[in-house]
Motif scaffolding. Sequence first.
Motif, PDB file in Angstrom:
ATOM      1  N   GLU A 168      14.129 102.547  41.965  1.00  9.82           N
ATOM      2  CA  GLU A 168      13.872 101.368  41.129  1.00  9.82           C
ATOM      3  C   GLU A 168      12.390 100.980  41.172  1.00  9.82           C
ATOM      4  OE1 GLU A 168      18.315  99.372  41.728  1.00  9.82           O
ATOM      5  OE2 GLU A 168      16.650  98.693  42.978  1.00  9.82           O
ATOM      6  N   LEU A 169      11.814 101.008  42.359  1.00 12.38           N
ATOM      7  CA  LEU A 169      10.398 100.654  42.503  1.00 12.38           C
ATOM      8  C   LEU A 169       9.507 101.680  41.802  1.00 12.38           C
ATOM      9  CD1 LEU A 169      10.596  99.565  46.240  1.00 12.38           C
ATOM     10  CD2 LEU A 169      10.217  98.043  44.282  1.00 12.38           C
ATOM     11  N   THR A 170       9.862 102.954  41.933  1.00 13.03           N
ATOM     12  CA  THR A 170       9.120 104.024  41.273  1.00 13.03           C
ATOM     13  C   THR A 170       9.133 103.825  39.765  1.00 13.03           C
ATOM     14  OG1 THR A 170       9.670 105.564  43.053  1.00 13.03           O
ATOM     15  CG2 THR A 170       8.964 106.529  40.968  1.00 13.03           C
ATOM     16  N   GLU A 171      10.304 103.528  39.238  1.00 16.52           N
ATOM     17  CA  GLU A 171      10.465 103.329  37.797  1.00 16.52           C
ATOM     18  C   GLU A 171       9.651 102.125  37.315  1.00 16.52           C
ATOM     19  OE1 GLU A 171      14.109 102.064  34.915  1.00 16.52           O
ATOM     20  OE2 GLU A 171      14.523 103.647  36.391  1.00 16.52           O
ATOM     21  N   LYS A 172       9.649 101.052  38.088  1.00 13.79           N
ATOM     22  CA  LYS A 172       8.912  99.847  37.676  1.00 13.79           C
ATOM     23  C   LYS A 172       7.402 100.099  37.628  1.00 13.79           C
ATOM     24  CE  LYS A 172      12.291  96.360  38.838  1.00 13.79           C
ATOM     25  NZ  LYS A 172      12.603  95.871  37.529  1.00 13.79           N
ATOM     26  N   ILE A 173       6.919 101.029  38.433  1.00 20.10           N
ATOM     27  CA  ILE A 173       5.495 101.391  38.387  1.00 20.10           C
ATOM     28  C   ILE A 173       5.225 102.277  37.169  1.00 20.10           C
ATOM     29  CG2 ILE A 173       3.670 102.705  39.551  1.00 20.10           C
ATOM     30  CD1 ILE A 173       4.708 101.738  42.200  1.00 20.10           C
ATOM     31  N   GLY A 174       6.275 102.919  36.653  1.00 12.71           N
ATOM     32  CA  GLY A 174       6.101 103.809  35.511  1.00 12.71           C
ATOM     33  C   GLY A 174       6.037 105.264  35.910  1.00 12.71           C
ATOM     34  N   TRP A 175       6.454 105.565  37.137  1.00  6.33           N
ATOM     35  CA  TRP A 175       6.480 106.934  37.620  1.00  6.33           C
ATOM     36  C   TRP A 175       7.890 107.483  37.490  1.00  6.33           C
ATOM     37  CZ3 TRP A 175       3.786 105.770  42.942  1.00  6.33           C
ATOM     38  CH2 TRP A 175       2.449 105.403  42.715  1.00  6.33           C
ATOM     39  N   LYS A 176       8.040 108.748  37.873  1.00  8.56           N
ATOM     40  CA  LYS A 176       9.357 109.390  37.822  1.00  8.56           C
ATOM     41  C   LYS A 176       9.818 109.730  39.237  1.00  8.56           C
ATOM     42  CE  LYS A 176       8.470 111.347  33.318  1.00  8.56           C
ATOM     43  NZ  LYS A 176       9.391 111.039  32.311  1.00  8.56           N
ATOM     44  N   GLY A 177      11.111 109.919  39.358  1.00 12.30           N
ATOM     45  CA  GLY A 177      11.689 110.305  40.639  1.00 12.30           C
ATOM     46  C   GLY A 177      11.805 109.130  41.591  1.00 12.30           C
ATOM     47  N   MET A 178      11.633 109.441  42.860  1.00 14.32           N
ATOM     48  CA  MET A 178      11.718 108.413  43.900  1.00 14.32           C
ATOM     49  C   MET A 178      10.474 108.494  44.782  1.00 14.32           C
ATOM     50  SD  MET A 178      15.784 108.531  44.860  1.00 14.32           S
ATOM     51  CE  MET A 178      15.380 108.369  46.545  1.00 14.32           C
ATOM     52  N   SER A 179       9.321 108.505  44.160  1.00 18.28           N
ATOM     53  CA  SER A 179       8.082 108.726  44.909  1.00 18.28           C
ATOM     54  C   SER A 179       7.462 107.465  45.490  1.00 18.28           C
ATOM     55  CB  SER A 179       7.063 109.448  44.031  1.00 18.28           C
ATOM     56  OG  SER A 179       6.780 108.678  42.886  1.00 18.28           O
ATOM     57  N   TRP A 180       7.972 106.296  45.136  1.00 15.99           N
ATOM     58  CA  TRP A 180       7.366 105.055  45.640  1.00 15.99           C
ATOM     59  C   TRP A 180       7.242 105.082  47.151  1.00 15.99           C
ATOM     60  CZ3 TRP A 180       9.223 101.608  49.151  1.00 15.99           C
ATOM     61  CH2 TRP A 180       8.419 100.491  49.386  1.00 15.99           C
ATOM     62  N   HIS A 181       8.355 105.370  47.853  1.00 12.93           N
ATOM     63  CA  HIS A 181       8.327 105.286  49.315  1.00 12.93           C
ATOM     64  C   HIS A 181       7.404 106.336  49.947  1.00 12.93           C
ATOM     65  CE1 HIS A 181      11.563 108.262  48.871  1.00 12.93           C
ATOM     66  NE2 HIS A 181      11.262 108.649  50.089  1.00 12.93           N
ATOM     67  N   LEU A 182       7.240 107.474  49.295  1.00 15.98           N
ATOM     68  CA  LEU A 182       6.331 108.489  49.829  1.00 15.98           C
ATOM     69  C   LEU A 182       4.881 108.005  49.769  1.00 15.98           C
ATOM     70  CD1 LEU A 182       7.930 111.661  48.227  1.00 15.98           C
ATOM     71  CD2 LEU A 182       8.160 110.860  50.582  1.00 15.98           C
ATOM     72  N   HIS A 183       4.508 107.426  48.644  1.00 16.27           N
ATOM     73  CA  HIS A 183       3.142 106.910  48.498  1.00 16.27           C
ATOM     74  C   HIS A 183       2.918 105.683  49.385  1.00 16.27           C
ATOM     75  CE1 HIS A 183       1.858 109.551  45.231  1.00 16.27           C
ATOM     76  NE2 HIS A 183       3.083 109.428  44.760  1.00 16.27           N
ATOM     77  N   PHE A 184       3.924 104.824  49.460  1.00 11.46           N
ATOM     78  CA  PHE A 184       3.823 103.633  50.309  1.00 11.46           C
ATOM     79  C   PHE A 184       3.675 104.057  51.772  1.00 11.46           C
ATOM     80  CE2 PHE A 184       5.210  99.811  52.498  1.00 11.46           C
ATOM     81  CZ  PHE A 184       4.727  98.779  51.703  1.00 11.46           C
ATOM     82  N   GLY A 185       4.472 105.030  52.180  1.00 10.36           N
ATOM     83  CA  GLY A 185       4.390 105.544  53.548  1.00 10.36           C
ATOM     84  C   GLY A 185       3.040 106.170  53.850  1.00 10.36           C
ATOM     85  N   THR A 186       2.493 106.891  52.890  1.00  7.59           N
ATOM     86  CA  THR A 186       1.164 107.489  53.069  1.00  7.59           C
ATOM     87  C   THR A 186       0.108 106.407  53.229  1.00  7.59           C
ATOM     88  OG1 THR A 186       1.788 109.455  51.822  1.00  7.59           O
ATOM     89  CG2 THR A 186      -0.571 108.993  52.005  1.00  7.59           C
ATOM     90  N   MET A 187       0.221 105.341  52.439  1.00  4.95           N
ATOM     91  CA  MET A 187      -0.710 104.217  52.555  1.00  4.95           C
ATOM     92  C   MET A 187      -0.652 103.631  53.972  1.00  4.95           C
ATOM     93  SD  MET A 187      -0.550 100.571  50.512  1.00  4.95           S
ATOM     94  CE  MET A 187       0.977 100.090  51.325  1.00  4.95           C
ATOM     95  N   CYS A 188       0.539 103.500  54.508  1.00  3.85           N
ATOM     96  CA  CYS A 188       0.699 102.968  55.864  1.00  3.85           C
ATOM     97  C   CYS A 188       0.153 103.954  56.905  1.00  3.85           C
ATOM     98  CB  CYS A 188       2.169 102.681  56.148  1.00  3.85           C
ATOM     99  SG  CYS A 188       2.884 101.381  55.129  1.00  3.85           S
ATOM    100  N   ALA A 189       0.460 105.220  56.731  1.00  5.02           N
ATOM    101  CA  ALA A 189      -0.007 106.237  57.680  1.00  5.02           C
ATOM    102  C   ALA A 189      -1.529 106.302  57.705  1.00  5.02           C
ATOM    103  CB  ALA A 189       0.571 107.601  57.313  1.00  5.02           C
TER     104      ALA A 189
END
Length: 173
Positions: free
Chosen positions: A101-122
């Motif tokens: 849902e978060l990925t879609e709201k950004i306008g991306w595809k799939g379920m990549s929100w948490h991967l990018h968010f996790g990378t930002m934290c890492a």
Amino acid sequence: MSLEKIIASLPDRSAGERKQMRLNAIEQSESDVPKKATEAQQFLVALDAVEADEHAELIAEVEGLKPAERVIKAFKAEPMTDTEQKLVQVLLDNPNSTSGELTEKIGWKGMSWHLHFGTMCANRGVYLGQPPKATTPNGKFYTGILADFDNDTSRFTMKPDVAAAFAQLGLKG
């Protein structure tokens, strides 16, 4: 400028300057001129030592901070990119959402929100601290540093103290 003066100037150099100096030294360390190669190696050892000392100081400094203070320090030291701002804002605006849902709201595809968010934290791990354990290949759940995850519903929500820290940084849900 002598090698000693260059080494003495390292604490005053920016990360970008140090990166370029490191690249130059690595190149010179492979020189056919023995003096150049030796000085380049000495420089690299000194640069590693300066950066290791600074890293240890930073860890000691943030160790006693509350989570919200760590967030503020992390994102002031390493400001968010436009993409990172979108990652944070979409979660603040849409608590209790799935990664899809978060990925879609950004306008991306799939379920990549948490991967990018996790990378930002890492990428800010030295400031934010250790991530919770996970069943991922590396055993770390970086997204869990800033967001709560409900295992039953697969939904994310920004931790309240983290949301308050982002509000101080100008991001509000």
